[in-house]
Design a protein around this motif. Structure first.
Motif, mmCIF file in Angstrom:
data_model
loop_
_atom_site.group_PDB
_atom_site.id
_atom_site.type_symbol
_atom_site.label_atom_id
_atom_site.label_comp_id
_atom_site.label_asym_id
_atom_site.label_seq_id
_atom_site.Cartn_x
_atom_site.Cartn_y
_atom_site.Cartn_z
ATOM 1 N N UNK A 133 0.872 -1.173 0.000
ATOM 2 C CA UNK A 133 0.000 0.000 0.000
ATOM 3 C C UNK A 133 0.907 1.220 0.000
ATOM 4 N N UNK A 134 0.489 2.273 -0.669
ATOM 5 C CA UNK A 134 1.296 3.494 -0.690
ATOM 6 C C UNK A 134 0.394 4.718 -0.746
ATOM 7 N N UNK A 135 0.903 5.824 -0.260
ATOM 8 C CA UNK A 135 0.153 7.078 -0.263
ATOM 9 C C UNK A 135 1.124 8.224 -0.088
ATOM 10 N N UNK A 136 0.710 9.399 -0.542
ATOM 11 C CA UNK A 136 1.523 10.605 -0.412
ATOM 12 C C UNK A 136 1.211 11.338 0.881
ATOM 13 N N UNK A 137 2.242 11.868 1.503
ATOM 14 C CA UNK A 137 2.102 12.752 2.657
ATOM 15 C C UNK A 137 2.958 13.980 2.394
ATOM 16 N N UNK A 138 2.892 14.946 3.289
ATOM 17 C CA UNK A 138 3.724 16.138 3.183
ATOM 18 C C UNK A 138 4.790 16.141 4.259
ATOM 19 N N UNK A 139 5.986 16.575 3.910
ATOM 20 C CA UNK A 139 7.101 16.642 4.859
ATOM 21 C C UNK A 139 7.663 18.059 4.846
ATOM 22 N N UNK A 140 7.848 18.599 6.029
ATOM 23 C CA UNK A 140 8.455 19.927 6.173
ATOM 24 C C UNK A 140 9.877 19.767 6.696
ATOM 25 N N UNK A 141 10.774 20.574 6.174
ATOM 26 C CA UNK A 141 12.175 20.479 6.589
ATOM 27 C C UNK A 141 12.293 20.686 8.105
ATOM 28 N N UNK A 142 13.062 19.822 8.725
ATOM 29 C CA UNK A 142 13.201 19.862 10.184
ATOM 30 C C UNK A 142 14.009 21.071 10.630
ATOM 31 N N UNK A 143 13.868 21.409 11.897
ATOM 32 C CA UNK A 143 14.669 22.470 12.507
ATOM 33 C C UNK A 143 15.201 21.963 13.840
ATOM 34 N N UNK A 470 15.697 13.385 1.180
ATOM 35 C CA UNK A 470 16.965 14.111 1.303
ATOM 36 C C UNK A 470 16.718 15.574 1.609
ATOM 37 N N UNK A 471 17.493 16.099 2.550
ATOM 38 C CA UNK A 471 17.418 17.512 2.899
ATOM 39 C C UNK A 471 16.410 17.840 3.972
ATOM 40 N N UNK A 472 15.578 16.885 4.384
ATOM 41 C CA UNK A 472 14.565 17.151 5.408
ATOM 42 C C UNK A 472 15.123 16.935 6.820
ATOM 43 N N UNK A 473 15.867 15.846 6.982
ATOM 44 C CA UNK A 473 16.516 15.570 8.259
ATOM 45 C C UNK A 473 18.031 15.503 8.078
ATOM 46 N N UNK A 474 18.439 14.842 6.993
ATOM 47 C CA UNK A 474 19.855 14.720 6.669
ATOM 48 C C UNK A 474 20.057 15.156 5.228
ATOM 49 N N UNK A 475 21.281 15.564 4.911
ATOM 50 C CA UNK A 475 21.563 15.988 3.540
ATOM 51 C C UNK A 475 21.669 14.780 2.613
ATOM 52 N N UNK A 476 21.852 15.054 1.329
ATOM 53 C CA UNK A 476 21.817 13.998 0.321
ATOM 54 C C UNK A 476 22.861 12.921 0.563
ATOM 55 N N UNK A 477 24.054 13.315 0.955
ATOM 56 C CA UNK A 477 25.130 12.344 1.118
ATOM 57 C C UNK A 477 24.991 11.564 2.423
ATOM 58 N N UNK A 478 24.573 12.236 3.496
ATOM 59 C CA UNK A 478 24.480 11.573 4.793
ATOM 60 C C UNK A 478 23.338 10.562 4.824
ATOM 61 N N UNK A 479 22.233 10.859 4.155
ATOM 62 C CA UNK A 479 21.058 10.001 4.245
ATOM 63 C C UNK A 479 21.308 8.625 3.641
ATOM 64 N N UNK A 480 22.201 8.530 2.673
ATOM 65 C CA UNK A 480 22.521 7.231 2.084
ATOM 66 C C UNK A 480 23.795 6.634 2.681
#
Length: 770
Positions: A133-143, A470-480
């Protein structure tokens, strides 16, 4: 090891054993620290007393809420009804969640419980794709949330376990500021929060660790710190919270009755989680943490702590040997089945709290909040004939956030349906090992939904890994980079689930606020929108949201049956809960299996990125080498060209100089020739003048008789021939020098020749001789 429940009295700063280590520098440092500590404490208490006097003058004893005060002792939020005896703070029903940025679409993939298991009895192995099952949600960049470590150090400066000498010894400097000592000794992590709707603020608890040895993994002691944040996540300093007959000032260090031994380590509360009972007026939050103490024979045990009433209790599972380490218990409140459902009835605080003890097999505890005794009220058992085979042996689902009840609708956010069918949402985490070549465990959060009728429990939904993009909690390189920098991402709490939120278009939605940490070093806040819509779309929760009932009893399990599956008589022959229970096993197994695939994929992606980076570095290195070689080649060519140009210029200069020299020689030669010619002419003129003069002087006198000179006479041959020869030689040879020499010699000879006097030949002399 000698346990010490209460703080020991302070011992002398130095003793005889420490005398070899006492130097003037250390002594001055200690005195400085003591003076600074006293100043900080003095400022703290003076400010607290001043604020207390101002507060007492402005509020009555019946106030329930007191907002934070500014530096002038005035409330930060002025009530519009200040003229009433009891001011009431009105909160905005539609908070602007996009003040920190827009929500970015994010796809969540998961597995929904169909109630149709597989296994040997059914005759097929249930595939994870059949549950997808899949669905879209919204994510706001963390602070990020930050804290004042200097203030923490000042509050705990007099604790017997605090000794800065190891930190000072690690700092290899002659002078070290107090801030560096504090930063090298203290840290704050694992913050969990909950929104208290009665006050309109967030209460957050954090683990504060003291590690003078330098490593956070081996801390000397931990403390539990409480803070208050506004709805906009602004820290409210010196906030006074009134609960019953108490007034509590935040921020503060809670007294958790920590036992410790001087010289030991790893004391105090760790991994704190917080939960508040929904729908209960004036509910006191419950903080759950693990801690070692003599009550657990110095094993790490789970404790519950009430932050307002300051009560702590260790939890003990009845008829079960305590494990060496207890942690990752996920708390939630289950409503009693006989609870009064009338709208006018006020819910009373529960005396019990439930925990998901383990997810495999699903095991649920029910613990008394006062006695601390726990009982296993449910343990999942699945018939072997209904089990499918999954590749989940290297991953395990564990507790993360607390479980919160799923609201029935936007219109009634405080309604959670019948106690006979209760649904809870949480963000647990997976612990995966031996995947993707990682040498250490990888932690990632997921979304899970638990359903119960108060006696039976099953997992109705479990998502794949949620890294939020990517970019919401960790940057592109760190998340992977799942094996090193980005291997730990843990959600610590569901701070709030607001059902009255609206998106940028004004459409009603829901917003979940999470607190999480990365690599046990950050405290971040992240918001998700549309989670309720995702849950509403799950077929397995259709019965929950519709709340259908049979003979007045809510239908359980609340799963919408798939027609193609229910056509199989073998499935219909199995008890409905056993079907849901077996499928729930598959949901968890598929979730854990997907985590291993995620780690492998991320690791491969990271390795590819590393290979790409290595190639780029190598290409860059090659390019630099080539450019350097080209530069050197160009420099050599330039040098050669420059040398050729210099040689050409030099040759041209030499040729020009040679031409100039030849021209100069020619001019000098011409000048010399002119000079010679002039001299020759001058000599000829002189000679002619001399000859004329001589002729005049030797002219014969007429009528002199025999002694006179004849007017005419024969020419002398020797003179005539010699003159002709010399004139011919002068004409034939142009050389000025030879000409000059010839003329000189000739004239010398001419001068040497003296005319012979012959008195007898006077008649033959000519006038030219005179």
């Amino acid at each position: 090891m000698l346990p010490e429940k209460n703080p020991r009295p302070g011992s002398p700063t130095f003793n005889v054993k420490l005398r070899p280590f006492v130097t003037r520098r250390i002594l001055l440092t200690c005195i400085t620290l003591i003076l600074l500590s006293l100043l900080l404490h003095q400022a703290y208490y003076v400010r607290e007393n001043v604020l207390g006097d101002v507060l007492a003058a402005k509020t009555s004893s019946t106030d329930v809420y007191q907002p934070a005060l500014n530096e002038f002792g005035q409330p930060l939020e002025e009530s519009e009804q200040s003229d009433l005896d009891e001011p009431v703070l009105e909160f905005e029903t539609q908070f602007d969640y996009e003040e920190r940025g827009a929500f970015t679409p994010f796809r969540i993939y998961g597995f929904d419980n169909t109630g149709a298991p597989g296994g040997e009895y059914i005759g097929k192995n249930l595939s994870c794709s059949s549950l997808s099952h899949s669905a879209n949600v919204g994510v706001q960049e963390s602070f990020f949330l930050h804290d004042n470590l200097m203030e923490i150090a000042a509050d705990l400066d007099k604790h017997p376990m605090i000794d800065y000498r190891p930190t000072v010894g690690r700092i290899d400097q002659d002078r070290y500021p107090l801030s560096k000592i504090v930063l090298d000794s203290w840290d704050r992590l694992a913050t969990a929060c909950v929104f208290m709707s009665d006050y309109g603020v967030y209460l957050c608890v954090s683990r504060v660790i003291y590690h003078p040895g330098g490593s956070k993994d081996v801390c000397r002691i931990s403390f539990l710190r409480g803070q208050i944040f506004s709805e906009s996540w602004i820290h409210l300093d010196r906030y006074r919270l009134k609960w019953k007959d108490q007034e509590i000032v935040f921020p503060k260090i809670f007294d958790t009755e920590t036992e410790y031994d001087i010289g030991g380590s790893l004391y105090g509360p760790e991994d704190a989680r917080i939960i508040i009972e929904e729908g209960v007026e004036g509910a006191e939050p419950v903080v759950v943490f693990n801690m070692i103490s003599s009550q657990s024979d110095w094993r790490r045990a789970i404790w519950v702590f009430r932050p307002f009433s300051q009560r702590s209790h260790i939890l003990t599972v009845r008829d079960t040997e305590r494990a060496q380490t207890e942690k990752n218990w996920a708390p939630f409140f289950v409503r009693d089945i006989d609870e009064d459902q009338s709208s006018t009835a006020k819910r009373q605080p529960s005396n019990y709290i439930h925990f998901v003890w383990r997810f495999e097999p699903l095991t649920v505890l029910k613990c008394h909040l006062v006695s601390g005794m726990c009982d296993v009220v449910f343990q999942q058992t699945v018939l072997d004939e209904l089990r499918s085979v999954h590749d989940d042996h290297d991953a395990s689902l564990r507790g993360g956030t607390q479980l919160v009840p799923v609201p029935m609708s936007h219109q009634h956010p405080g309604s959670f349906g019948s106690p006979g069918v209760q649904a809870f949402a949480a963000f647990p985490r997976t612990h995966s090992e031996n995947a993707g070549g990682c040498g250490m465990a990888v932690y990632r959060p997921e979304l899970a939904v638990l359903v119960t009728n108060t006696t039976h429990f099953y997992l109705t939904y479990g998502s794949k890994v949620i890294d939020f993009g990517a970019g919401m909690v960790m940057d592109d390189e760190t998340i992977v980079d799942v094996c090193t920098r980005g291997r730990i991402m843990i959600t610590n709490s569901i701070a709030r689930w607001d059902m009255n939120a609206h998106d940028a278009r004004g459409v009603q939605t829901d917003v979940i606020t999470l607190t999480l940490s990365v690599d046990d070093s950050t405290v971040q806040v992240l918001r998700l929108s549309g989670i309720w819509d995702l849950l509403k779309s799950l077929p397995s929760l259709t019965g929950y949201f519709e709340q259908t009932s049979v003979n007045g009893v809510a239908e359980f399990p609340a799963i919408e049956h798939a027609e193609d599956a229910w056509q199989d008589e073998r499935i219909r022959a199995v008890d409905s809960f056993e079907r849901a229970n077996a499928a729930a096993w598959d949901v968890r197994a598929c979730l854990e299996e997907s985590v291993l695939e995620y780690v492998r994929h991320s690791s491969d992606l990271h390795n590819k990125n590393n290979e790409r980076h290595d190639r780029e570095k190598q290409d860059l290195k090659t390019k630099i080498i080539q450019e350097e070689e080209q530069r050197k080649k160009e420099e050599e060519e330039k040098k050669i060209k420059l040398a050729d140009e210099e040689k050409r210029i030099k040759e041209e200069e030499e040729q020009k100089k040679k031409v100039e020299q030849e021209d100069q020689k020619r001019k000098e030669k011409e000048k010399e020739q002119k000079k010679t010619d002039k001299e020759l002419e001058e000599k000829k003129a002189k000679q002619k003048e001399k000859e004329e003069k001589l002729t005049k002087e030797k002219k014969p006198v007429a009528d002199k008789g025999d002694e006179g000179i004849p007017n005419k006479g024969p020419k002398r041959p020797e003179y005539d021939d010699e003159e002709e020869v010399k004139e011919t030689a002068v004409k034939d040879e142009f050389d000025p020098k030879s000409v000059e020499d010839t003329v000189d010699n000739t004239w010398d000879e001419v001068e040497k020749v003296e005319p012979k006097y012959d008195p007898d030949a006077r008649e033959n002399w000519g006038e030219e001789l005179y």
